[in-house]
Each structure stands twice: as structure tokens, then as C-alpha cells.
Design a protein around this motif. Structure first.
Motif, PDB file in Angstrom:
ATOM      1  N   LEU A   7       0.834  -1.198   0.000  1.00 17.31           N
ATOM      2  CA  LEU A   7       0.000   0.000   0.000  1.00 17.31           C
ATOM      3  C   LEU A   7       0.870   1.249   0.000  1.00 17.31           C
ATOM      4  O   LEU A   7       0.666   2.170  -0.795  1.00 17.31           O
ATOM      5  N   PHE A   8       1.833   1.277   0.901  1.00 11.11           N
ATOM      6  CA  PHE A   8       2.695   2.447   1.038  1.00 11.11           C
ATOM      7  C   PHE A   8       3.567   2.629  -0.196  1.00 11.11           C
ATOM      8  O   PHE A   8       3.701   3.734  -0.735  1.00 11.11           O
ATOM      9  N   GLN A   9       4.136   1.532  -0.686  1.00 14.24           N
ATOM     10  CA  GLN A   9       5.060   1.604  -1.811  1.00 14.24           C
ATOM     11  C   GLN A   9       4.374   2.086  -3.077  1.00 14.24           C
ATOM     12  O   GLN A   9       4.914   2.925  -3.814  1.00 14.24           O
ATOM     13  N   GLN A  10       3.172   1.567  -3.352  1.00 15.33           N
ATOM     14  CA  GLN A  10       2.512   1.960  -4.596  1.00 15.33           C
ATOM     15  C   GLN A  10       2.117   3.430  -4.568  1.00 15.33           C
ATOM     16  O   GLN A  10       2.219   4.122  -5.586  1.00 15.33           O
ATOM     17  N   GLU A  11       1.689   3.919  -3.408  1.00 18.61           N
ATOM     18  CA  GLU A  11       1.312   5.340  -3.338  1.00 18.61           C
ATOM     19  C   GLU A  11       2.531   6.242  -3.412  1.00 18.61           C
ATOM     20  O   GLU A  11       2.471   7.328  -3.995  1.00 18.61           O
ATOM     21  N   MET A  12       3.642   5.805  -2.835  1.00 13.96           N
ATOM     22  CA  MET A  12       4.881   6.579  -2.940  1.00 13.96           C
ATOM     23  C   MET A  12       5.296   6.710  -4.400  1.00 13.96           C
ATOM     24  O   MET A  12       5.613   7.804  -4.885  1.00 13.96           O
ATOM     25  N   GLU A  13       5.295   5.592  -5.110  1.00 12.10           N
ATOM     26  CA  GLU A  13       5.673   5.616  -6.530  1.00 12.10           C
ATOM     27  C   GLU A  13       4.718   6.488  -7.338  1.00 12.10           C
ATOM     28  O   GLU A  13       5.136   7.291  -8.174  1.00 12.10           O
ATOM     29  N   ALA A  14       3.412   6.312  -7.085  1.00 11.68           N
ATOM     30  CA  ALA A  14       2.401   7.001  -7.890  1.00 11.68           C
ATOM     31  C   ALA A  14       2.445   8.510  -7.682  1.00 11.68           C
ATOM     32  O   ALA A  14       2.366   9.278  -8.649  1.00 11.68           O
ATOM     33  N   ILE A  15       2.586   8.965  -6.439  1.00 14.95           N
ATOM     34  CA  ILE A  15       2.563  10.404  -6.190  1.00 14.95           C
ATOM     35  C   ILE A  15       3.844  11.064  -6.681  1.00 14.95           C
ATOM     36  O   ILE A  15       3.827  12.174  -7.228  1.00 14.95           O
ATOM     37  N   ILE A  16       4.987  10.387  -6.535  1.00 19.64           N
ATOM     38  CA  ILE A  16       6.246  10.953  -7.036  1.00 19.64           C
ATOM     39  C   ILE A  16       6.221  11.028  -8.563  1.00 19.64           C
ATOM     40  O   ILE A  16       6.624  12.028  -9.161  1.00 19.64           O
ATOM     41  N   GLY A  17       5.733   9.975  -9.202  1.00 28.11           N
ATOM     42  CA  GLY A  17       5.614   9.991 -10.662  1.00 28.11           C
ATOM     43  C   GLY A  17       4.674  11.077 -11.142  1.00 28.11           C
ATOM     44  O   GLY A  17       4.941  11.765 -12.135  1.00 28.11           O
ATOM     45  N   TYR A  51      10.781  19.517   2.812  1.00 32.45           N
ATOM     46  CA  TYR A  51      10.857  19.204   4.240  1.00 32.45           C
ATOM     47  C   TYR A  51      11.132  17.719   4.521  1.00 32.45           C
ATOM     48  O   TYR A  51      11.155  17.308   5.684  1.00 32.45           O
ATOM     49  N   SER A  52      11.333  16.923   3.469  1.00 36.61           N
ATOM     50  CA  SER A  52      11.522  15.464   3.615  1.00 36.61           C
ATOM     51  C   SER A  52      10.351  14.834   4.367  1.00 36.61           C
ATOM     52  O   SER A  52      10.516  14.067   5.316  1.00 36.61           O
ATOM     53  N   MET A  53       9.146  15.173   3.918  1.00 37.32           N
ATOM     54  CA  MET A  53       7.926  14.678   4.553  1.00 37.32           C
ATOM     55  C   MET A  53       7.047  13.900   3.569  1.00 37.32           C
ATOM     56  O   MET A  53       5.831  13.901   3.675  1.00 37.32           O
ATOM     57  N   VAL A  54       7.678  13.223   2.642  1.00 42.12           N
ATOM     58  CA  VAL A  54       6.928  12.472   1.628  1.00 42.12           C
ATOM     59  C   VAL A  54       6.140  11.326   2.263  1.00 42.12           C
ATOM     60  O   VAL A  54       4.970  11.105   1.958  1.00 42.12           O
ATOM     61  N   GLU A  55       6.780  10.590   3.165  1.00 40.53           N
ATOM     62  CA  GLU A  55       6.101   9.455   3.803  1.00 40.53           C
ATOM     63  C   GLU A  55       4.910   9.930   4.625  1.00 40.53           C
ATOM     64  O   GLU A  55       3.852   9.294   4.644  1.00 40.53           O
TER      65      GLU A  55
END
Length: 314
Positions: free
Chosen positions: A228-238, A266-270
Motif C-alpha cells: 500500500l505504502f510503496q505503490q502510493e509513494m511511486e504514484a505520487i512521485i511519478g 521538508y523530507s515529509m513524503v512518507e
């Protein structure tokens, strides 16, 4: 996607995205570890028939125009005598004292509830109100924010959060959110991505994560543990990369992308992914946040939600 055996089709979005129901969590959930894994359970499922009758009687007594809190407490104590770890009952007893403005007794019972069940959002909320009355402002703001995170979509709770922030000259902007103009559906064996503007990129990521077996296999080899976390990280950064590349041509205002840009600074992506995306869709994930990361999420709300990203085009 081009090399995948899965068939994809891109479609322009016309009109609105189908509405998503955002869940409000019921009071009474708790976490229990079973064979090394955390499970979410509800206190009502631990009650005997007799205890259910006492609970029902007590709740009826406090849900009328002229509540009888003292009599309700007698029923609550009957439950605790049989079921002393029933944290929800401690919260309800605290609530009766709160309504009677006996805040000293109320906070004692609420503290017991939180000790037994740290994710009890109502016990946190009532505690925050007592801290406010005692002018313990910093503690009140922290506790109220924590209550909000434990039930991300609760409408009255977030309204109260914004109100208290304003009283303390802090702002929580609610005029934007993560609402992608995109949705997916299957037409036979074809995965259709319906999207507008930059949200096509987000849709493409979500499509391969949800429907492409080859892509999931690749991720499994990379030992991705939190899908869940990984796919949203990839999707929002892309999606953000698409946004920055198209900025000159696409003049539309994307507040959520402006907010995400500040998160990168701010390094607050997560924290963004958890608070703005995952907790909105699956608010019960808040029950598994570690104390260290919870502190980061509260800091995120203070820094990122205090900025207005909506550009006035006039």
C-alpha cells in the motif's frame, strides 16, 4: 505497460469521478496481538448477553434530554466487574463525569481507558477538551490532533480541530485534499484508465499495481513489504514529476501538488502519503502507527496543513 500482456486503454475523463465513501471508524476498536500479528477487534464482541443488556441500558440513560449519569455509571460498573479490561466502558464513565463538569474524575477514567487502549480516539478527544479548560494548551493541541489521526475522516472531530487551532492562532487549511481526477475499471480483459490532466500518470501507476501480475512479481523480487505504502509513494512521485514537466503548458492550479512540493523540501513524503492518501482511504491504518512516526505525522500537519496552496486566479 507497453511490454505487459495486460491490455490497457486510456480514456479522457468527462464529468466527475465516482464519489468514494470515506469511512468514519466506530468507537470501541482495539488492537490485540495474536501469533505475532496485530488484529483489530471490537469490545462489543467480548460482551456476554448480560453485559450487552447493561450497556444498552446505560447508553439509553445518557441519550435522552435529561440524562441520568449516576444510574448509567452503575450499569457501567457492573460491566467492569465482569470485564475489567473493557476500555470503552472506562471512556464512557469518563464521558459521564465530563458532562457533569467533574473534570478531575473524568480525566482519571479517561486515562485508564487510554492506558488499556491507546487508539481510543474519543478518550483522547475528551481529554483534549479538559486540557483546554485547564489552559494546558500545548497538551490539548497535541492530544486533539492525535484523536483526529486515530479517526481521520470523523467530520465533527476535524471541525473541532480546526476550531481549536484557530482559537490558538494556528491554521489548518481544509480547502484542498488528495482527490485524483482518475478512476479505473475493467472492460472485459482490458484495464481502462479514465483521467484528466496530470492524473493520467497517477492512474497508470495504480493500474499496473492493481492489475499487472508481471509488475507485482517484480516488486515481490525486490522484497517490498508494504505494498500500500510503496505503490502510493511511486504514484505520487511519478505524478509530481509529470506536474513539474507540464507546468508551462498546464496552467491549472493543483494545490495538492504544491503541497507535495513543500513535502519534498521538508523530507515529509512518507508523512504526506500516510496522512493525505492512506488514512483517508483506510483510516484504521492509524491504529498501527509507531509512536515515533506518529510524532512525525503531527509535525506534518503543523507544517504542511498550515499553508494555503489554493492560488487565487483573479
Amino acid at each position: 505497460m507497453e511490454a505487459s500482456p495486460t491490455k490497457y486503454e486510456l480514456e479522457q475523463l468527462y464529468g466527475k469521478v465516482p464519489p468514494q465513501k470515506r469511512k468514519v471508524l466506530p468507537h470501541g476498536t482495539y488492537i490485540k496481538e495474536i501469533e505475532g500479528r496485530e488484529h483489530q477487534l471490537e469490545y462489543k464482541n467480548t460482551e456476554t448477553e448480560e453485559e450487552v443488556a447493561w450497556r444498552t441500558a446505560a447508553r439509553d440513560l445518557v441519550s435522552v434530554e435529561k440524562p441520568n449519569y449516576e444510574k448509567a455509571r452503575r450499569y457501567y460498573h457492573k460491566i467492569l466487574k465482569k470485564n475489567p479490561t473493557h476500555a470503552q466502558v472506562y471512556t464512557w464513565i469518563g464521558e459521564t463525569y465530563y458532562e457533569e463538569q467533574n473534570y478531575k474524575k473524568a480525566i482519571g477514567w479517561l486515562n485508564k481507558a487510554i492506558e488499556l487502549n491507546p487508539i481510543d480516539y474519543l478518550a483522547r478527544w475528551l481529554s483534549a477538551e479538559i486540557f483546554l479548560k485547564n489552559e494546558q494548551i500545548d497538551t490539548a493541541l497535541y492530544t486533539l490532533t492525535l484523536a483526529h489521526i486515530y479517526n481521520r475522516n470523523h467530520p465533527r472531530l476535524i471541525k473541532r480541530l480546526i476550531e481549536v487551532y484557530e482559537q490558538q492562532e494556528q491554521i489548518y487549511y481544509r480547502n484542498w485534499g488528495f482527490d485524483p481526477l482518475m478512476y479505473l475499471y475493467k472492460d472485459g480483459e482490458t484495464v481502462v484508465i479514465t483521467a484528466e490532466g496530470i492524473w493520467l500518470t497517477y492512474g497508470m501507476y495504480k493500474a499496473v499495481w492493481n492489475y499487472d501480475t508481471d509488475y507485482l512479481y517484480i516488486k515481490e523480487q525486490q522484497e517490498v513489504s508494504d505494498y500500500l505504502f510503496q505503490q502510493e509513494m511511486e504514484a505520487i512521485i511519478g505524478t509530481y514529476m509529470t506536474y513539474t514537466n507540464l507546468k508551462k503548458d498546464d496552467k491549472r492550479n493543483y494545490p495538492v501538488m504544491n503541497a507535495f512540493g513543500l513535502c519534498l523540501d521538508y523530507s515529509m513524503v512518507e508523512e504526506f502519503v500516510l496522512y493525505e492518501i492512506l488514512l483517508v482511504d483506510k483510516p484504521s491504518l492509524s491504529h498501527h502507527i509507531t509512536p515515533m512516526f506518529m510524532a512525525r505525522v503531527i509535525q506534518y500537519i503543523s507544517k504542511i496543513r498550515s499553508v494555503d496552496y489554493v492560488i487565487d486566479e483573479d
